[in-house]
Every structure is written in structure tokens, then in C-alpha cells.
Design a protein around this motif. Structure first.
Motif, PDB file in Angstrom:
ATOM      1  N   TYR A 204      46.637  38.382  43.031  1.00 55.53           N
ATOM      2  CA  TYR A 204      46.399  39.743  42.549  1.00 55.53           C
ATOM      3  C   TYR A 204      46.946  40.804  43.509  1.00 55.53           C
ATOM      4  N   LYS A 205      47.571  40.369  44.589  1.00 63.54           N
ATOM      5  CA  LYS A 205      48.007  41.305  45.626  1.00 63.54           C
ATOM      6  C   LYS A 205      48.961  42.366  45.086  1.00 63.54           C
ATOM      7  N   GLU A 206      49.989  41.941  44.358  1.00 61.41           N
ATOM      8  CA  GLU A 206      50.983  42.885  43.843  1.00 61.41           C
ATOM      9  C   GLU A 206      50.368  43.841  42.828  1.00 61.41           C
ATOM     10  N   LEU A 207      49.452  43.304  42.004  1.00 60.11           N
ATOM     11  CA  LEU A 207      48.794  44.145  41.003  1.00 60.11           C
ATOM     12  C   LEU A 207      47.955  45.222  41.674  1.00 60.11           C
ATOM     13  N   TRP A 208      47.167  44.833  42.657  1.00 59.60           N
ATOM     14  CA  TRP A 208      46.302  45.793  43.331  1.00 59.60           C
ATOM     15  C   TRP A 208      47.109  46.785  44.164  1.00 59.60           C
ATOM     16  N   LYS A 209      48.193  46.305  44.767  1.00 58.39           N
ATOM     17  CA  LYS A 209      49.030  47.198  45.579  1.00 58.39           C
ATOM     18  C   LYS A 209      49.700  48.249  44.705  1.00 58.39           C
ATOM     19  N   SER A 210      50.192  47.830  43.535  1.00 56.27           N
ATOM     20  CA  SER A 210      50.849  48.777  42.626  1.00 56.27           C
ATOM     21  C   SER A 210      49.861  49.775  42.035  1.00 56.27           C
ATOM     22  N   SER A 211      48.573  49.436  42.099  1.00 54.62           N
ATOM     23  CA  SER A 211      47.532  50.344  41.597  1.00 54.62           C
ATOM     24  C   SER A 211      47.005  51.271  42.686  1.00 54.62           C
ATOM     25  N   ASN A 212      47.702  51.284  43.837  1.00 59.31           N
ATOM     26  CA  ASN A 212      47.327  52.149  44.972  1.00 59.31           C
ATOM     27  C   ASN A 212      45.926  51.845  45.504  1.00 59.31           C
ATOM     28  N   ILE A 213      45.573  50.566  45.498  1.00 60.22           N
ATOM     29  CA  ILE A 213      44.269  50.159  46.027  1.00 60.22           C
ATOM     30  C   ILE A 213      44.418  49.831  47.507  1.00 60.22           C
ATOM     31  N   LYS A 214      43.591  50.451  48.314  1.00 66.41           N
ATOM     32  CA  LYS A 214      43.580  50.195  49.753  1.00 66.41           C
ATOM     33  C   LYS A 214      42.751  48.956  50.075  1.00 66.41           C
ATOM     34  N   SER A 215      41.579  48.854  49.476  1.00 66.15           N
ATOM     35  CA  SER A 215      40.726  47.692  49.731  1.00 66.15           C
ATOM     36  C   SER A 215      39.693  47.530  48.626  1.00 66.15           C
ATOM     37  N   ILE A 216      39.221  46.284  48.487  1.00 67.28           N
ATOM     38  CA  ILE A 216      38.131  45.957  47.568  1.00 67.28           C
ATOM     39  C   ILE A 216      37.100  45.176  48.369  1.00 67.28           C
ATOM     40  N   VAL A 217      35.900  45.704  48.436  1.00 62.70           N
ATOM     41  CA  VAL A 217      34.838  45.081  49.229  1.00 62.70           C
ATOM     42  C   VAL A 217      33.585  44.958  48.373  1.00 62.70           C
ATOM     43  N   ILE A 218      32.928  43.805  48.475  1.00 63.46           N
ATOM     44  CA  ILE A 218      31.655  43.590  47.782  1.00 63.46           C
ATOM     45  C   ILE A 218      30.583  43.374  48.847  1.00 63.46           C
ATOM     46  N   GLU A 219      29.556  44.199  48.804  1.00 63.43           N
ATOM     47  CA  GLU A 219      28.502  44.144  49.820  1.00 63.43           C
ATOM     48  C   GLU A 219      27.176  43.728  49.188  1.00 63.43           C
ATOM     49  N   THR A 220      26.608  42.638  49.717  1.00 64.36           N
ATOM     50  CA  THR A 220      25.240  42.274  49.363  1.00 64.36           C
ATOM     51  C   THR A 220      24.335  42.707  50.515  1.00 64.36           C
ATOM     52  N   LYS A 221      23.064  42.392  50.402  1.00 65.15           N
ATOM     53  CA  LYS A 221      22.137  42.775  51.471  1.00 65.15           C
ATOM     54  C   LYS A 221      22.416  42.014  52.763  1.00 65.15           C
ATOM     55  N   THR A 222      22.992  40.825  52.628  1.00 61.23           N
ATOM     56  CA  THR A 222      23.156  39.969  53.805  1.00 61.23           C
ATOM     57  C   THR A 222      24.603  39.771  54.246  1.00 61.23           C
ATOM     58  N   LYS A 223      25.563  40.093  53.365  1.00 68.88           N
ATOM     59  CA  LYS A 223      26.945  39.767  53.712  1.00 68.88           C
ATOM     60  C   LYS A 223      27.921  40.736  53.049  1.00 68.88           C
ATOM     61  N   THR A 224      29.055  40.909  53.713  1.00 71.36           N
ATOM     62  CA  THR A 224      30.144  41.736  53.174  1.00 71.36           C
ATOM     63  C   THR A 224      31.348  40.846  52.888  1.00 71.36           C
ATOM     64  N   TYR A 225      31.859  40.917  51.666  1.00 72.29           N
ATOM     65  CA  TYR A 225      32.998  40.102  51.244  1.00 72.29           C
ATOM     66  C   TYR A 225      34.213  41.006  51.055  1.00 72.29           C
ATOM     67  N   VAL A 226      35.287  40.674  51.754  1.00 74.31           N
ATOM     68  CA  VAL A 226      36.530  41.435  51.610  1.00 74.31           C
ATOM     69  C   VAL A 226      37.412  40.701  50.608  1.00 74.31           C
ATOM     70  N   VAL A 227      37.485  41.235  49.404  1.00 71.86           N
ATOM     71  CA  VAL A 227      38.280  40.615  48.348  1.00 71.86           C
ATOM     72  C   VAL A 227      39.758  40.947  48.526  1.00 71.86           C
ATOM     73  N   TYR A 228      40.032  42.172  48.963  1.00 71.82           N
ATOM     74  CA  TYR A 228      41.427  42.593  49.168  1.00 71.82           C
ATOM     75  C   TYR A 228      41.455  43.724  50.176  1.00 71.82           C
ATOM     76  N   GLU A 229      42.489  43.710  51.024  1.00 78.01           N
ATOM     77  CA  GLU A 229      42.666  44.804  51.982  1.00 78.01           C
ATOM     78  C   GLU A 229      44.146  44.974  52.267  1.00 78.01           C
ATOM     79  N   SER A 230      44.617  46.195  52.104  1.00 73.38           N
ATOM     80  CA  SER A 230      46.029  46.505  52.315  1.00 73.38           C
ATOM     81  C   SER A 230      46.227  47.103  53.698  1.00 73.38           C
ATOM     82  N   SER A 231      47.412  46.900  54.231  1.00 73.49           N
ATOM     83  CA  SER A 231      47.746  47.470  55.540  1.00 73.49           C
ATOM     84  C   SER A 231      48.328  48.875  55.417  1.00 73.49           C
ATOM     85  N   ASP A 232      48.451  49.371  54.181  1.00 75.81           N
ATOM     86  CA  ASP A 232      49.007  50.710  53.968  1.00 75.81           C
ATOM     87  C   ASP A 232      48.118  51.760  54.629  1.00 75.81           C
ATOM     88  N   ILE A 233      48.760  52.784  55.152  1.00 74.07           N
ATOM     89  CA  ILE A 233      48.016  53.870  55.789  1.00 74.07           C
ATOM     90  C   ILE A 233      48.125  55.128  54.930  1.00 74.07           C
TER      91      ILE A 233
END
Length: 201
Positions: free
Chosen positions: A140-169
Motif C-alpha cells: 500500500y506504500k505507493e497508494l498512501w504516498k500518492s494520497s499525501n499521507i505522512k503516517s498511519i498510526v493505531i493507538e490502543t491503551k497499551t501499544k502503538t502500531y505504526v502501519v505506515y510512515e513516510s520520510s517526506d518532510i
């Protein structure tokens, strides 16, 4: 026959200060017959003077009126342009927000994340897998990058999951929603998405 002579334009005597050149000359109330320069304070009974035609005065007055009108019109145009810019910026922000909400719901519905049941939720087991698998993320990297997504994170009470993270600044804005994450039991988690903003936003 006698030819009629045209009337000459009336003129006005204008005094000026020999010291500073100011034309703001008034009678000095402290001394009889004495004039005073309001600018530098010079006093004298006689000030040099010049004649100024009323036609010239009217031309100057008209020039000042036109200048004032031009300045006022400029302020009105600037205000209108500013209002239009803010209106367009507000509409753009609304569109970005609607786009982000649609993306958040779309992410929660991905086959690699969603529960097998018909209810809208994220499977915690699948979330653990995608959090560790670069292969799934790259699908999904190209799809999310073309959608101008910097990062996708899911946070529960106990843990943080990084689904996607771009190096774009650049500048970005965060949007979030809540969705249940289920395994043996369900808990609400935050899905955070960071969208990269345009340079002029």
C-alpha cells in the motif's frame, strides 16, 4: 467694437516662512500685527508671500481627492482579496477533512486489518502482523504516498502500531477517529492519519 477681455483667475496671497519654508503662517495672538510660523515658531510683522491662483488650488484639491479615493479603493480591494483567500482556504480545509475521514474508514476496512465479521472493527492479530511485516506495508506504500499521507498510526491503551510512515518532510495535519480493535475482547483504539499539506496551505 470693443473686445471683451477675459476675466483673470482670482489669486490668493500665500505667506511662507523664510526660515523653514512652511506655509502655516497665522496671526500671533500674543502680539498685535505680528505673524507666527506654526512650524518653527518664527515671528515677524512681514512674511514673504506669493500669489496662488484659485484654479491651481482646485486642481490640487482634486488631486488630493483622487489620491484619497485611490487609497480607499486599494484598501477595499485588499480586504476583498483577503476575504476570498480565507474563504478558499476554509473550503480547502473542509475538503481535506472529508478526504481524511474517508481514508480513515478505508484503512479500517482493509482486508489485512479488518475483522472477519461484518461489523466494522480491526482484528488485533492482523494488526500485529502488519505492524511487523514490511511486505504488507509496501503493498500500500505507493497508494498512501500518492494520497499525501505522512503516517498511519493505531493507538490502543497499551501499544502503538505504526502501519505506515513516510520520510517526506513538510507541514502536515493530524486527523483521527475511533474504531474497536478486537481479539478475545474488544477495546477502542485511535486511528491517526497525518496528511501532508500543500506548501501554500
Amino acid at each position: 467694437m470693443k473686445s471683451k477681455k477675459g476675466k483673470r483667475g482670482k489669486s490668493e496671497v500665500v505667506r511662507f516662512c523664510p526660515v523653514c519654508g512652511s506655509r502655516e503662517i497665522v496671526l500671533d495672538s500674543s502680539y498685535s500685527g505680528i505673524f507666527k510660523c506654526k512650524n518653527c515658531g518664527y515671528r515677524a510683522s512681514i512674511f514673504p508671500s506669493t500669489k496662488k491662483k484659485k484654479a491651481q488650488l482646485k486642481i490640487q484639491e482634486m488631486a488630493f481627492v483622487l489620491l484619497a479615493f485611490a487609497i480607499l479603493a486599494s484598501f477595499v480591494l485588499l480586504f476583498f482579496a483577503r476575504f476570498q483567500y480565507l474563504s478558499i482556504a476554509k473550503q480547502a480545509e473542509k475538503i481535506r477533512e472529508e478526504k481524511a475521514i474517508a481514508m480513515l474508514h478505508g484503512i479500517a476496512s482493509l482486508p489485512e486489518l479488518s475483522c472477519s465479521s461484518s461489523s466494522i472493527c480491526i482484528d488485533k492479530g492482523k494488526l500485529e502482523v502488519i505492524n511487523k511485516s514490511d511486505t504488507i506495508k509496501n503493498n500500500y506504500k505507493e497508494l498512501w504516498k500518492s494520497s499525501n499521507i505522512k503516517s498511519i498510526v493505531i493507538e490502543t491503551k497499551t501499544k502503538t502500531y505504526v502501519v505506515y510512515e513516510s520520510s517526506d518532510i513538510g507541514n502536515f495535519q493530524t486527523y483521527l477517529t475511533y474504531v474497536p480493535v478486537c481479539n478475545h475482547y474488544c477495546e477502542f483504539a485511535k486511528i491517526k492519519i497525518k496528511l501532508i499539506l500543500p506548501e501554500n496551505a
